[in-house]
Write a protein that holds these residues in place. Structure first.
Motif, PDB file in Angstrom:
ATOM      1  N   ASP A 199      -5.141   1.691   6.076  1.00 21.55           N
ATOM      2  CA  ASP A 199      -4.575   2.568   7.203  1.00 21.55           C
ATOM      3  C   ASP A 199      -5.106   3.747   7.284  1.00 21.55           C
ATOM      4  OD1 ASP A 199      -3.546   0.086   8.134  1.00 21.55           O
ATOM      5  OD2 ASP A 199      -1.516   0.670   8.219  1.00 21.55           O
ATOM      6  N   ASN A 200      -5.150   4.355   6.089  1.00 20.07           N
ATOM      7  CA  ASN A 200      -5.273   5.850   6.116  1.00 20.07           C
ATOM      8  C   ASN A 200      -6.899   6.332   5.515  1.00 20.07           C
ATOM      9  OD1 ASN A 200      -2.893   7.641   6.616  1.00 20.07           O
ATOM     10  ND2 ASN A 200      -2.171   5.982   5.106  1.00 20.07           N
ATOM     11  N   ASN A 201      -7.388   4.948   5.311  1.00 25.96           N
ATOM     12  CA  ASN A 201      -9.015   5.264   5.339  1.00 25.96           C
ATOM     13  C   ASN A 201      -9.342   6.166   3.644  1.00 25.96           C
ATOM     14  OD1 ASN A 201     -11.462   4.572   6.029  1.00 25.96           O
ATOM     15  ND2 ASN A 201     -11.317   5.752   8.061  1.00 25.96           N
ATOM     16  N   LYS A 202      -8.383   5.663   2.860  1.00 19.64           N
ATOM     17  CA  LYS A 202      -8.516   6.303   1.604  1.00 19.64           C
ATOM     18  C   LYS A 202      -9.026   5.124   0.674  1.00 19.64           C
ATOM     19  CE  LYS A 202      -7.311  10.357   2.899  1.00 19.64           C
ATOM     20  NZ  LYS A 202      -8.292  11.373   2.772  1.00 19.64           N
ATOM     21  N   LYS A 203      -9.402   5.837  -0.698  1.00 25.97           N
ATOM     22  CA  LYS A 203     -10.001   5.136  -1.835  1.00 25.97           C
ATOM     23  C   LYS A 203      -8.718   4.617  -2.625  1.00 25.97           C
ATOM     24  CE  LYS A 203     -13.794   5.684  -4.546  1.00 25.97           C
ATOM     25  NZ  LYS A 203     -14.612   6.559  -5.274  1.00 25.97           N
ATOM     26  N   THR A 204      -7.830   5.177  -2.954  1.00 26.45           N
ATOM     27  CA  THR A 204      -6.719   4.943  -3.799  1.00 26.45           C
ATOM     28  C   THR A 204      -5.246   5.384  -3.346  1.00 26.45           C
ATOM     29  OG1 THR A 204      -6.301   7.373  -4.937  1.00 26.45           O
ATOM     30  CG2 THR A 204      -8.284   5.874  -5.721  1.00 26.45           C
ATOM     31  N   LEU A 205      -4.106   4.955  -3.557  1.00 20.37           N
ATOM     32  CA  LEU A 205      -2.972   4.786  -3.221  1.00 20.37           C
ATOM     33  C   LEU A 205      -2.466   6.361  -3.646  1.00 20.37           C
ATOM     34  CD1 LEU A 205      -0.367   3.910  -2.134  1.00 20.37           C
ATOM     35  CD2 LEU A 205       0.411   3.217  -4.393  1.00 20.37           C
ATOM     36  N   ALA A 206      -2.940   7.133  -4.631  1.00 17.70           N
ATOM     37  CA  ALA A 206      -2.688   8.469  -5.104  1.00 17.70           C
ATOM     38  C   ALA A 206      -3.264   9.395  -4.029  1.00 17.70           C
ATOM     39  CB  ALA A 206      -3.244   8.884  -6.369  1.00 17.70           C
ATOM     40  N   GLN A 207      -4.255   9.130  -3.548  1.00 16.45           N
ATOM     41  CA  GLN A 207      -4.984   9.798  -2.193  1.00 16.45           C
ATOM     42  C   GLN A 207      -4.206   9.844  -1.081  1.00 16.45           C
ATOM     43  OE1 GLN A 207      -9.055   8.478  -1.855  1.00 16.45           O
ATOM     44  NE2 GLN A 207      -9.699   9.637  -3.633  1.00 16.45           N
TER      45      GLN A 207
ATOM     46  N   PHE B 239       2.010   2.736 -13.053  1.00 14.83           N
ATOM     47  CA  PHE B 239       1.850   2.547 -11.632  1.00 14.83           C
ATOM     48  C   PHE B 239       1.189   1.326 -11.151  1.00 14.83           C
ATOM     49  CE2 PHE B 239       2.314   7.052 -12.630  1.00 14.83           C
ATOM     50  CZ  PHE B 239       2.976   7.510 -11.322  1.00 14.83           C
ATOM     51  N   ARG B 240       0.857   0.132 -12.118  1.00 13.32           N
ATOM     52  CA  ARG B 240       0.307  -0.912 -11.933  1.00 13.32           C
ATOM     53  C   ARG B 240       0.997  -1.833 -10.701  1.00 13.32           C
ATOM     54  NH1 ARG B 240      -0.911  -2.925 -16.895  1.00 13.32           N
ATOM     55  NH2 ARG B 240      -2.697  -1.801 -16.785  1.00 13.32           N
ATOM     56  N   LEU B 241       2.194  -1.916 -10.921  1.00 14.85           N
ATOM     57  CA  LEU B 241       3.140  -2.681  -9.898  1.00 14.85           C
ATOM     58  C   LEU B 241       2.746  -1.896  -8.699  1.00 14.85           C
ATOM     59  CD1 LEU B 241       5.111  -4.555  -8.850  1.00 14.85           C
ATOM     60  CD2 LEU B 241       7.205  -3.207  -9.757  1.00 14.85           C
ATOM     61  N   LYS B 242       3.266  -0.630  -8.537  1.00 19.68           N
ATOM     62  CA  LYS B 242       3.136  -0.051  -7.184  1.00 19.68           C
ATOM     63  C   LYS B 242       1.676  -0.096  -6.633  1.00 19.68           C
ATOM     64  CE  LYS B 242       5.317   4.134  -6.898  1.00 19.68           C
ATOM     65  NZ  LYS B 242       6.499   3.784  -5.860  1.00 19.68           N
ATOM     66  N   GLU B 243       0.710  -0.291  -7.301  1.00 17.45           N
ATOM     67  CA  GLU B 243      -0.663  -0.127  -6.687  1.00 17.45           C
ATOM     68  C   GLU B 243      -1.132  -1.630  -6.273  1.00 17.45           C
ATOM     69  OE1 GLU B 243      -3.147   3.498  -8.943  1.00 17.45           O
ATOM     70  OE2 GLU B 243      -2.727   1.781  -9.947  1.00 17.45           O
ATOM     71  N   SER B 244      -0.384  -2.570  -6.977  1.00 21.42           N
ATOM     72  CA  SER B 244      -0.495  -3.916  -6.689  1.00 21.42           C
ATOM     73  C   SER B 244       0.125  -4.585  -5.288  1.00 21.42           C
ATOM     74  CB  SER B 244       0.022  -4.877  -7.814  1.00 21.42           C
ATOM     75  OG  SER B 244       1.292  -5.069  -7.670  1.00 21.42           O
ATOM     76  N   LEU B 245       1.062  -3.565  -4.875  1.00 15.75           N
ATOM     77  CA  LEU B 245       1.813  -4.251  -3.527  1.00 15.75           C
ATOM     78  C   LEU B 245       1.005  -4.098  -2.335  1.00 15.75           C
ATOM     79  CD1 LEU B 245       5.197  -2.147  -4.375  1.00 15.75           C
ATOM     80  CD2 LEU B 245       4.825  -4.559  -4.686  1.00 15.75           C
ATOM     81  N   ASP B 246       0.936  -5.256  -1.693  1.00 16.64           N
ATOM     82  CA  ASP B 246       0.403  -5.286  -0.130  1.00 16.64           C
ATOM     83  C   ASP B 246       0.803  -4.241   0.614  1.00 16.64           C
ATOM     84  OD1 ASP B 246      -0.849  -7.603  -1.069  1.00 16.64           O
ATOM     85  OD2 ASP B 246       0.719  -9.139  -0.088  1.00 16.64           O
TER      86      ASP B 246
ATOM     87  N   ASN C  31       1.243  -1.157  -0.009  1.00 10.84           N
ATOM     88  CA  ASN C  31       0.443   0.221  -0.570  1.00 10.84           C
ATOM     89  C   ASN C  31      -0.805  -0.136  -0.357  1.00 10.84           C
ATOM     90  OD1 ASN C  31       2.750   1.412  -1.005  1.00 10.84           O
ATOM     91  ND2 ASN C  31       2.875   0.694  -3.061  1.00 10.84           N
ATOM     92  N   LYS C  32      -1.488  -1.508  -0.400  1.00 11.13           N
ATOM     93  CA  LYS C  32      -2.935  -1.683   0.020  1.00 11.13           C
ATOM     94  C   LYS C  32      -3.260  -1.328   1.460  1.00 11.13           C
ATOM     95  CE  LYS C  32      -3.869  -4.791  -3.968  1.00 11.13           C
ATOM     96  NZ  LYS C  32      -3.796  -6.347  -4.449  1.00 11.13           N
ATOM     97  N   LYS C  33      -2.316  -1.844   2.321  1.00  9.27           N
ATOM     98  CA  LYS C  33      -2.559  -1.756   3.603  1.00  9.27           C
ATOM     99  C   LYS C  33      -2.470  -0.174   3.959  1.00  9.27           C
ATOM    100  CE  LYS C  33      -0.275  -3.195   7.911  1.00  9.27           C
ATOM    101  NZ  LYS C  33      -0.497  -1.788   8.660  1.00  9.27           N
ATOM    102  N   PHE C  34      -1.407   0.622   3.191  1.00  6.79           N
ATOM    103  CA  PHE C  34      -1.587   1.914   3.503  1.00  6.79           C
ATOM    104  C   PHE C  34      -2.600   2.752   3.082  1.00  6.79           C
ATOM    105  CE2 PHE C  34       2.674   4.895   2.298  1.00  6.79           C
ATOM    106  CZ  PHE C  34       2.437   5.445   3.533  1.00  6.79           C
ATOM    107  N   ILE C  35      -3.600   2.340   2.155  1.00  6.43           N
ATOM    108  CA  ILE C  35      -4.665   2.890   1.753  1.00  6.43           C
ATOM    109  C   ILE C  35      -5.692   2.701   2.835  1.00  6.43           C
ATOM    110  CG2 ILE C  35      -6.636   2.981  -0.234  1.00  6.43           C
ATOM    111  CD1 ILE C  35      -4.529   1.873  -1.895  1.00  6.43           C
TER     112      ILE C  35
END
Lengths: 247, 247
Positions: free
Chosen positions: B209-217, B194-201, B203-207
């Motif tokens: 915007d949703n006020n979360k700690k991790t992408l999985a959340q 999941f490293r690549l997916k987590e590294s994408l800008d 997806n970081k924005k997604f986290i």
């Protein structure tokens, strides 16, 4: 491409020629470009090349010869395990041990399987789908060591065609298409929809060989019987529960 | 063909250009060459072009704009009705009102849907799958007038692309392939998968915007929650029963 799909046949007999891992992996990798629910890629593919493993898989597929004679057997599995493991490692609580999640993963899986077939056929390979995969899922789960939240959805045997069988019949196009809303077939429509199928010599032989009166009876009394369908439904639901998809 | 599949993107914005019935029917007819359980062709396709019908379907798809903006909306349905009607007209007793038969029909349906997408994309059209089809199957059944033993499996919106979005990410190939038996991922594997997916800008924005700690959340708490999945599972099973597939 449209022409290769028009002319496609299911291939059940293969030459001795192997499929190189490089070619196989390339086709699989491209097939993974299929649309996927939320980008989650809810599938895994188990590649069987080992003769002993094919032997072990064979009874689950009612000993259809393709399992042992194809160079490669691919079991396409719905997989919510990998994604759920990731959630657990990232302080997130996965909620995918339910029927909707199973159907989402099964859908992802079948789109990839069909992509693979299209690509393989375009490369001159031949494939055969084994519907038996969900009939005897428990045996396949055991043989392939499938853990919770992984479920076998379909199997494809693949190899170079040893012969090119005749093109099979299809129902009239109009029977399968509905404009705006579903239009129920009238008894006359049904007669006309199945006329070609009923007229084929191979199907007439099928009726005679099975000592039946109609082709439909060959389906209901011999090939896909109510009793077998109901027993396998129970078995399938039991397996889904065991693999954690019906909580 | 392999190159067009490599480069494919889901298309959610379409130009005003219509799709001619001739072209659409041609693509659908070729897609029906897909492998099918026992040659039964256990599917029907409902073609929606009417603006009012799109309006009616829209809430079932959570008002995703594609339903109203695409020239054509296709609802691919599992269909054991036509075949069962034939059996009844031919002194045969159909036994297809069970879960196994549903899965057989759903599988047939998804192979055809994916064939259609491949062909459409090869012709320069763009498609989007709507997973919402099985979330709100009851509403779709009502809107499209689907009778017993007919069930909506997936919906595809299709049209000419208004723009070409960026290619989306995929998990590493090795994560999805298992040689001979399933190999469970280690915690280190999961990090790497999941490293690549987590590294994408994005997806970081997604986290953020949703006020979360991790992408999985974002997935477990916002996009695909346990509560919603469980409610929709119940709804889906209820619909299957109502359509006669869980007897």
């Amino acid at each position: 491409m449209i022409n290769s799909m028009k002319e496609r046949r299911t291939i059940r007999r293969y030459t001795d020629q192997d499929i190189s891992p490089k070619m196989l992996n390339n086709l699989l990798e491209v097939s993974f470009r299929a649309s996927t629910m939320g980008g989650m890629q809810l599938y895994s593919v188990i590649v069987t090349r080992d003769a002993l493993k094919k032997e072990e898989l064979s009874p689950a597929h009612f000993n259809q010869p393709m399992v042992k004679t194809a160079p490669v057997v691919l079991t396409f599995c719905a997989d919510f395990r990998r994604f759920s493991q990731w959630c657990e490692q990232r302080e997130a609580t996965p909620g995918y041990d339910n029927y909707l999640s199973f159907m989402n993963a099964a859908t992802d899986t079948l789109l990839v399987a069909q992509n693979f077939c299209t690509l393989a056929e375009d490369e001159g390979l031949g494939i055969c789908y084994l519907g038996t995969t969900i009939y005897n899922s428990d045996k396949i789960i055991e043989t392939l060591n499938l853990p919770e939240l992984v479920f076998p959805i379909t199997t494809i045997t693949v190899g170079y065609p040893a012969d090119i069988p005749a093109l099979t019949d299809r129902l009239p196009f109009e029977a399968l298409i509905h404009e705006e809303t579903y239009h129920d077939a009238t008894p006359e429509d049904i007669d006309s929809i199945f006329r070609l199928k009923e007229s084929l010599d191979e199907n007439k032989k099928f009726i005679a060989d099975n000592n039946k009166k109609t082709l439909a009876q060959v389906f209901t009394d011999v090939r896909y019987t109510k009793g077998a369908n109901e027993a396998m439904s129970e078995n399938l639901l039991e397996s889904l529960k065991k693999q954690g998809f019906l909580k």
